[in-house]
Design a protein around this motif. Structure first.
Motif, PDB file in Angstrom:
ATOM      1  N   VAL A  91     -43.117  77.707  14.398  1.00  0.00           N
ATOM      2  CA  VAL A  91     -41.934  77.205  13.700  1.00  0.00           C
ATOM      3  C   VAL A  91     -41.161  76.227  14.590  1.00  0.00           C
ATOM      4  O   VAL A  91     -40.552  75.274  14.089  1.00  0.00           O
ATOM      5  CB  VAL A  91     -41.022  78.350  13.193  1.00  0.00           C
ATOM      6  N   PHE A  92     -41.199  76.441  15.900  1.00  0.00           N
ATOM      7  CA  PHE A  92     -40.613  75.473  16.838  1.00  0.00           C
ATOM      8  C   PHE A  92     -41.270  74.112  16.648  1.00  0.00           C
ATOM      9  O   PHE A  92     -40.604  73.077  16.552  1.00  0.00           O
ATOM     10  CB  PHE A  92     -40.813  75.988  18.262  1.00  0.00           C
ATOM     11  N   ALA A  93     -42.604  74.110  16.536  1.00  0.00           N
ATOM     12  CA  ALA A  93     -43.335  72.858  16.342  1.00  0.00           C
ATOM     13  C   ALA A  93     -42.955  72.187  15.028  1.00  0.00           C
ATOM     14  O   ALA A  93     -42.815  70.958  14.958  1.00  0.00           O
ATOM     15  CB  ALA A  93     -44.840  73.133  16.384  1.00  0.00           C
ATOM     16  N   LEU A  94     -42.777  72.991  13.974  1.00  0.00           N
ATOM     17  CA  LEU A  94     -42.437  72.429  12.669  1.00  0.00           C
ATOM     18  C   LEU A  94     -41.109  71.674  12.695  1.00  0.00           C
ATOM     19  O   LEU A  94     -40.912  70.718  11.933  1.00  0.00           O
ATOM     20  CB  LEU A  94     -42.383  73.539  11.614  1.00  0.00           C
ATOM     21  N   CYS A  95     -40.214  72.097  13.551  1.00  0.00           N
ATOM     22  CA  CYS A  95     -38.910  71.417  13.640  1.00  0.00           C
ATOM     23  C   CYS A  95     -39.068  69.945  13.999  1.00  0.00           C
ATOM     24  O   CYS A  95     -38.253  69.103  13.595  1.00  0.00           O
ATOM     25  CB  CYS A  95     -38.018  72.098  14.678  1.00  0.00           C
ATOM     26  N   PHE A  96     -40.130  69.615  14.750  1.00  0.00           N
ATOM     27  CA  PHE A  96     -40.303  68.244  15.203  1.00  0.00           C
ATOM     28  C   PHE A  96     -40.873  67.337  14.112  1.00  0.00           C
ATOM     29  O   PHE A  96     -41.001  66.127  14.309  1.00  0.00           O
ATOM     30  CB  PHE A  96     -41.171  68.211  16.465  1.00  0.00           C
TER      31      PHE A  96
END
Length: 259
Positions: free
Chosen positions: A233-238
């Motif tokens: 989900v951290f990656a999706l923020c980008f």
């Protein structure tokens, strides 16, 4: 304001307030109210404008004083199973809303009302709030998730004490044991909920939604799986334009802007 008979829906910019509005019945949850609440939650789940939801009860006496005993008293075992499953489905909808949900608890939160509050992400309790799962005194168990969410919030021993005895606790005790999260003066739950909601709404919308889902899903995983999910989900923020905007505002020392 509202298309429902038993609910009031109020949109305030990025906030939506859902009020259980049966004050003469102390906002008791009957089948019609559960159906309306499920419909309202369906609409909110797809509402990209609403960033935070507040749930409260109409009138000054009760948040929700429980499920409607008048309706329940004549249920058959089959009818009881369906009534419980209906409430569980609606409360699961509430718990799984993409937006953070704050309960503004005014007065009695008993039985189904306590279960409703527990399905929210954060519970703000006014000093006059009272919490209980009194079902055993009526010859039934909690049916809308109370045996499970209460244990997860306060631990098995304290949960079993409250479930077995049906004891009512005040707002200060609810905060002390972790059933509620913040104590405010009587009459102040909604104002406190709105202030918190506005603070949350000012943050990144996608980031807040991803944070909620990471917390929710991670609770049922081991630490390695949960942190791996967090990385996803951290990656999706980008992939979210708001991330670039907000980081740019921070680096360039501009006030953060909400998209």
């Amino acid at each position: 304001m509202s298309e429902y008979e038993n609910l009031l829906i109020e949109h305030r910019d990025a906030l939506t307030i859902v009020t259980i509005n049966r004050p003469k019945a102390l906002n008791a949850l009957n089948s019609a109210t559960l159906t309306e609440l499920g419909s309202a939650l369906d609409a909110l789940a797809g509402d990209r404008h609403t960033r935070v939801v507040i749930v409260t009860g109409g009138g000054e006496k009760a948040f929700v004083a429980g499920a409607d005993i008048t309706e329940m008293r004549s249920l058959s075992p089959e009818g009881g199973r369906e009534f419980a499953r209906r409430g569980q489905r609606v409360f699961a909808q509430l718990e799984e809303l993409p937006q953070p949900v704050i309960a503004a608890v005014n007065g009695f939160a008993l039985g189904g009302g306590c279960e409703l509050a527990m399905a929210c992400d954060i519970r703000i309790a006014a000093e006059n709030a009272r919490f209980a799962q009194p079902e055993t005194g009526l010859g039934i168990t909690p049916g809308f998730g109370g045996t499970q969410r209460l244990r997860r919030l306060v631990g098995p021993g304290r949960a079993k004490e409250l479930l077995f005895t049906g004891d009512t606790i005040d707002a200060a005790e609810a905060v002390r044991i972790g059933l509620a999260d913040r104590l405010v003066p009587a009459g102040g739950a909604m104002a406190a909920a709105v202030a918190m909601a506005e603070k949350i709404a000012a943050k990144g919308a996608a980031a807040t939604r991803y944070t909620k889902v990471a917390v929710q899903r991670g609770a049922d995983m081991n630490l390695a799986a949960a942190t791996a999910y967090e990385a996803e989900v951290f990656a999706l923020c980008f992939a979210d334009p708001e991330q670039a905007q907000r980081m740019g505002d921070f680096v360039d020392k501009r006030p953060p802007r909400r998209t």
